[in-house]
Design an enzyme around this catalytic site. Structure first.
Site, short mmCIF file in Angstrom:
data_model
loop_
_atom_site.label_atom_id
_atom_site.label_comp_id
_atom_site.label_asym_id
_atom_site.label_seq_id
_atom_site.Cartn_x
_atom_site.Cartn_y
_atom_site.Cartn_z
N GLY A 193 3.83 -39.55 -14.27
CA GLY A 193 2.88 -38.74 -13.51
C GLY A 193 1.76 -39.55 -12.91
N ASP A 220 -2.59 -29.56 -14.57
CA ASP A 220 -2.92 -29.19 -15.94
C ASP A 220 -4.40 -28.83 -15.97
OD1 ASP A 220 -3.52 -28.95 -18.59
OD2 ASP A 220 -2.20 -30.58 -19.20
N GLY A 233 1.78 -44.51 -15.79
CA GLY A 233 2.56 -45.47 -16.56
C GLY A 233 3.91 -44.93 -16.95
N ASP A 250 -4.60 -34.25 -13.75
CA ASP A 250 -3.45 -34.83 -14.42
C ASP A 250 -2.21 -34.10 -13.91
OD1 ASP A 250 -1.56 -35.83 -16.09
OD2 ASP A 250 -2.39 -35.00 -17.94
N HIS A 301 -2.72 -39.60 -12.25
CA HIS A 301 -4.04 -39.08 -12.56
C HIS A 301 -4.95 -39.31 -11.37
CE1 HIS A 301 -3.11 -40.22 -17.01
NE2 HIS A 301 -2.52 -39.09 -16.66
N CYS A 330 12.67 -37.56 -7.46
CA CYS A 330 11.63 -36.59 -7.80
C CYS A 330 10.24 -37.18 -7.67
CB CYS A 330 11.85 -35.95 -9.18
SG CYS A 330 12.19 -37.06 -10.53
N HIS A 388 -13.06 -33.68 -22.06
CA HIS A 388 -11.64 -33.95 -22.25
C HIS A 388 -11.36 -35.43 -21.98
CE1 HIS A 388 -7.41 -33.18 -22.39
NE2 HIS A 388 -7.64 -31.90 -22.60
N CYS A 426 16.40 -34.94 -12.80
CA CYS A 426 16.05 -35.37 -14.16
C CYS A 426 15.38 -34.21 -14.88
CB CYS A 426 15.05 -36.52 -14.18
SG CYS A 426 15.10 -37.64 -12.80
N ASP A 467 1.85 -34.02 -14.10
CA ASP A 467 2.88 -34.55 -14.98
C ASP A 467 4.24 -33.99 -14.55
OD1 ASP A 467 4.64 -34.85 -17.18
OD2 ASP A 467 2.89 -35.18 -18.46
N GLU A 500 -17.84 -42.40 -23.89
CA GLU A 500 -16.87 -42.44 -24.99
C GLU A 500 -15.56 -43.09 -24.56
OE1 GLU A 500 -15.24 -38.74 -26.47
OE2 GLU A 500 -14.02 -39.84 -27.93
N CYS A 554 12.89 -40.21 -11.43
CA CYS A 554 13.65 -41.13 -10.58
C CYS A 554 12.96 -41.16 -9.23
CB CYS A 554 15.11 -40.69 -10.46
SG CYS A 554 15.31 -39.18 -9.51
ZN LIG Z 1 14.44 -37.33 -10.77
#
Ligand SMILES: [Zn+2]
Ligand code: SF4
Lengths: 519, 426
Positions: free
Chosen positions: B166, B310, B163, B111, B168, B133, B319, B124, B113, B46, B130
């Site tokens: 985070g 997650d 993108g 995932d 994957h 982090c 999923h 942030c 994030d 899919e 940034c």
């Molecule tokens: Zn930051």
């Protein structure tokens, strides 16, 4: 099934209804309806005991074992001491009869408990615990035999390997101490066969293999049993239409399945009886703490993440919000936050309609039970769902209860229950305190039940009477009166109607909805 | 690198070019076809597309690379998600008897994030990131990649920048794709150390003895902790943030937290160095350490740095997860594979945007203008596409992807050889 009958009869005495089960071999003999019913109800009683003992005592502790054995023997299910040949003790049923009952009753309940995800989960859980208990009662020799009969053959590791991995084995496995490593057998098992140990990080893993001490081999057996049983339940579910067309069986099975899990609240009874303006005050008066919290954070942050929307949204549906009301409710709140009406309609409205079965697979979602809230999908960063008694830091919970003006003595009682991991009892206590009553008079297993009971108290029970009379909506099946006989025998069965089996598409539905998680 | 600002409004204009000349269809198909070993593996996969105006179409499926290519060029999706391999072709799911259409296999995915770290980063919040982090993602990759390989024995883990904020991970081994839901969730729980939502302050609880997996993970965290958390995030810099940390030290009878607070406050008055402050905190904690507080400092380090998964994304076989080489509509950045050998150097702000690579494509090129037209038409298309992306900064990421695919192919061949050897032996 290619189960050979020999190994079947060689299994431990009780295993006819437990171990082999996973594999199947359903009974083929004829059985009278009344026997059918007695067997089923008594096994349910046994499983219910398993469940209660499991929350009141540490599983496997002395008390737990003693009480469970007492119940097993009391209900005339096969019991180890008798099985070893101590025939004199037997007063009532013979060993043969007990085994037959063990076997047959298990299969009847399979029929009753294969229909929905929740039912299956409950049934598997209790049967697993029962199995664990019985396996634990076996002598070591029989355990090994059992492994072989079930084709669970695993390699043991060499002494050299043990020496080189000693430190890691000791650090990862409770049942291995420095001294015992060399003495006991350690099995090397694909990690997929030891999921429970992996999940709890109680085993050493390397390159896809779990290194398992002989003592822990029970988890492997259980894992195997779980797999077989859930496969078998899935198969049973598929053959269910045949059973359901049997007019004598269907009401009985429906009744059995509702008896101990409680009502599933998927059939709405108060649709449209609640106005949106009432929700704020209902949240304070009649919502259980989990829903009160969700409501509060929704009002404060104008947003809830996926887990919260599901838990709260289905609860609201359960207390009687219509789809239109729900859409209006969520939209009004979300647009106060970062989501504009357009985005709401695109990203969230679908999932709300979905909850009401109006989109996608048209699965009718069932509001979550306490068990589900407490056990599955724990909240993580940014989440407000879950059960506060289970998922809050005790300190924060205490503060919260104080801010809700509960008495200090009451709070202490609640915190004691929480400490003992009796979350639902803690919640029940909260109910008693907030409603100013001595004894709630029901045993809590569902947030919607909490709400219904609260409303019953506050409005003097009028609502509830209405519920009992209203016919269940659904695929034409009229509400059936549950038979008085089964009610009488089991004593604690709750009044319930056979609902429509919910299609077992939980996973697919969950997934559809998860598309609309926050990005 | 030429500066090229991305403007979300230009996306509809850029996407057709991207799908026509830059998207690595050949590699993409090579990946999802998995050597063609299982029948219909690609055909039953899919895909789902998010189109303009957030129109979402699920259950897309394609019979081969060229159909995939044609459809993507026709629909120009803003976002591409990859789902499971089903029992039937997903685009025909309505025609099969209900209940028989089932998700069979999927990569094991993770995932991670940055928004899930909001309680422990000060630089942030929410969707912003940034370079400070970003270290959290580096730590996450190192910890998880090690565990997936060494503990679980997986060999083909593809790490991809999402993108935006985070990363994957796609674990592509045969055995990983076949994992049951129960196995996936067990793996997730094994890998999860940070637990609890908004109502939980202390999110990491270690117990004795410390499991080898936790030890290995701690080693990674320790490597970054001082530079990232103490200096970068300055977690002991203000009274407020220091209090947040002290709140994580278990407060029991033997351990008088108020005293520690006083001691620290006095010490902080004069000492500004973040590492010295931490050392002091550590020694105070250790000195008064009771059994309950024995791992306090480790727990703090983990709470501030350990990857937050997650779980829901990883658990379900069906999923959906954003596809590699999808464009992030908000940032315009391409979702590119991350080179693990250089994971410390990976910088999300260096990842090319769709505007940048389109721009690069339009730069005049030396000496190859008039080649087209000589070869047969078909060939030109394919060759040109290869040359096209090679002229952009996407090239080096596609190279990473190529290497990953080569690795999988080698395993596949090895496996085939092993099997045929086995047969010879018999
Ligand atoms: Zn930051
Ligand atoms: S016990 Fe049940 S009703 Fe009470 S708060 Fe927990 S989940 Fe909600």
């Amino acid at each position: 099934m290619e189960e050979d009958t020999d190994s079947f009869t060689n299994r431990p005495p009780w295993s006819s209804a437990a171990a082999a089960e996973g594999g199947s071999l359903p009974p083929t003999e004829n059985i009278s309806l009344s026997e059918f019913e007695t067997f089923a109800v008594e096994r349910l009683k046994l499983l219910k005991t398993v469940e209660t003992l499991g929350v009141s005592y540490v599983k496997g502790s002395e008390d737990y074992i003693r009480k469970l054995n007492a119940e097993i023997s009391n209900l005339s299910f096969p019991y180890r001491a008798e099985a070893t040949g101590d025939k004199k003790q037997q007063v009532g049923a013979t060993e043969q009869e007990k085994r037959r009952k063990d076997h047959i009753s298990h299969f009847i309940l399979r029929l009753a408990y294969c229909q929905t995800e929740d039912l299956r989960r409950w049934f598997i859980q209790q049967e697993m615990d029962l199995f664990r208990h019985r396996f634990g009662e076996l002598a070591s020799k029989h355990k090994t035999e059992f492994l072989h009969q079930n084709e669970l053959r695993y390699d043991t590791i060499t002494t050299d390997e043990k020496t080189s991995l000693m430190e890691k084995l000791v650090q990862s496995t409770y049942s291995i101490s420095g001294a015992s490593v060399l003495e006991q057998d350690i099995y090397k098992v694909p990690f997929q066969d030891a999921l429970d140990l992996v999940r709890m990080r109680k085993v050493f893993l390397r390159a896809g293999y779990a290194y398992i001490a002989h003592q822990d081999i029970i988890t492997i057996v259980l894992n195997d049993y779980r797999t077989r049983l859930s496969k078998a339940l899935a198969l049973t579910a598929r053959s269910l239409p045949t059973v359901q067309s049997d007019e004598r069986l269907q009401p009985l099975l429906g009744h059995l399945s509702h008896a101990y899990v409680g009502q599933d609240y998927s059939v709405q009874k108060n649709v449209g009886k609640i106005s949106l303006e009432q929700i704020d005050s209902l949240a304070v008066k009649s919502f259980p703490l989990c829903m009160r919290e969700l409501h509060r954070s929704l009002r404060e942050q104008h947003h809830l993440r996926h887990g919260g929307r599901m838990q709260y949204g289905l609860f609201l549906k359960g207390i009687g919000l219509t789809l239109d009301q729900a859409l209006q409710f969520w939209r009004a709140e979300f647009v106060k936050g970062k989501v504009d009406a357009d985005k709401f309609d695109k990203a969230y409205a679908y999932s709300i309609r979905h909850m009401f079965g109006k989109e996608g697979k048209r699965t009718d979602y069932t509001p979550y039970s306490c068990l589900k809230v407490i056990l599955s999908n724990p909240p993580s960063q940014g989440d407000h769902h879950g059960c506060p008694f289970r998922h809050s830091d005790p300190e924060l919970l205490k503060q919260k209860l104080q801010s809700y003006k509960l008495s200090q003595a009451g709070i202490n009682q609640i915190m004691e229950l929480v400490k003992g991991m009796h979350y639902q009892l803690a919640c029940q206590k909260y109910f008693e305190l907030t409603h100013n009553i001595e004894d709630a008079g029901f045993s809590l297993n569902h947030p919607n039940q909490y709400f219904a009971e609260s409303q019953k108290l506050l409005t003097g029970g009028r609502e509830v009477k209405k519920e009992v009379d209203s016919p269940s909506t659904g695929q034409g099946a009229p509400a059936r009166k549950t038979s008085d006989t089964s009610q009488g025998k089991s004593g604690t069965l709750t009044e319930s109607k056979p609902g429509n089996p919910v299609p077992a598409e939980a996973e697919m539905a969950e997934d559809l909805d998860s598309l609309f998680q926050d990005d | 690198m030429p500066e090229c600002n991305y403007d979300a409004a230009s996306l509809p204009d850029l996407l057709p070019l991207y799908y026509r000349r830059l998207f690595p269809f050949a590699q993409y198909y090579r990946w999802l076809n998995y050597g063609g070993v299982t029948k219909n593996y690609f055909q039953n996969r899919e895909f789902s597309f998010t189109l303009k105006d957030d129109i979402y179409v699920r259950y897309q499926s394609f019979s081969n690379q060229s159909e995939l290519e044609k459809e993507m060029q026709k629909m120009n999706p803003y976002k591409i998600d990859i789902g499971a391999v089903y029992s039937h072709r997903p685009n025909q799911h309505n025609t099969v008897k209900s209940g028989t259409f089932q998700a069979l296999e999927k990569e094991l995915v993770f995932d991670i994030d940055m928004t899930d770290y909001d309680d422990v980063r000060s630089c942030c919040s929410s969707a912003d990131i940034c370079s400070k982090c970003w270290t959290l993602m580096t730590i996450a990759i190192r910890i998880l990649d090690r565990a997936l390989r060494e503990d679980f024995g997986f060999r083909h883990c593809l790490w991809v920048y999402s993108g935006r904020r985070g990363v994957h991970c796609w674990v592509c081994d045969d055995s990983a794709r076949k994992l049951s839901v129960a196995a996936r969730s067990a793996i997730c729980e094994y890998l999860s150390l940070v637990k609890g939502g908004e109502e939980t302050l202390k999110k990491v609880q270690l117990s004795d003895p410390i499991h080898p997996f936790v030890k290995e993970s701690l080693a990674v965290v320790e490597h970054y902790f001082s530079q990232y958390a103490l200096v970068g995030q300055d977690i002991l810099g203000s009274k407020e943030s220091a209090d947040k940390i002290l709140a994580l030290v278990p407060d029991d009878i033997l351990f008088h937290i108020t005293q520690v607070r006083k001691d620290l406050a006095a010490f902080f008055q004069t000492e500004r160095s973040p590492t010295k402050r931490w050392d002091r905190l550590q020694s105070l904690v250790q000195k008064r350490s009771s059994k309950k507080a024995a791992h306090a400092e480790k727990e703090i380090m983990l709470q501030y740095c350990y990857p937050r998964l997650d779980v829901n994304v990883s658990k379900g076989v069906n999923h959906l997860l954003k596809s590699p080489f999808s464009v992030h509509p908000k940032t315009g950045r391409i979702s590119v594979p991350i080179d693990l050998r250089d994971v410390d150097k990976f910088n999300p702000f260096d990842v090319p945007t769709i505007s940048l690579i389109s721009e690069e494509l339009n730069q005049p090129r030396a000496g190859e203008e008039r080649e087209e037209g000589k070869d047969g038409e078909k060939e030109v298309g394919e060759k040109r596409k290869i040359r096209d992306y090679k002229r952009t900064s996407l090239a080096k990421y596609i190279k990473v992807f190529d290497n990953f695919l080569d690795g999988m192919e080698r395993s596949r061949k090895g496996e085939l050889l092993r099997k045929s050897d086995l047969q010879k032996d018999l």
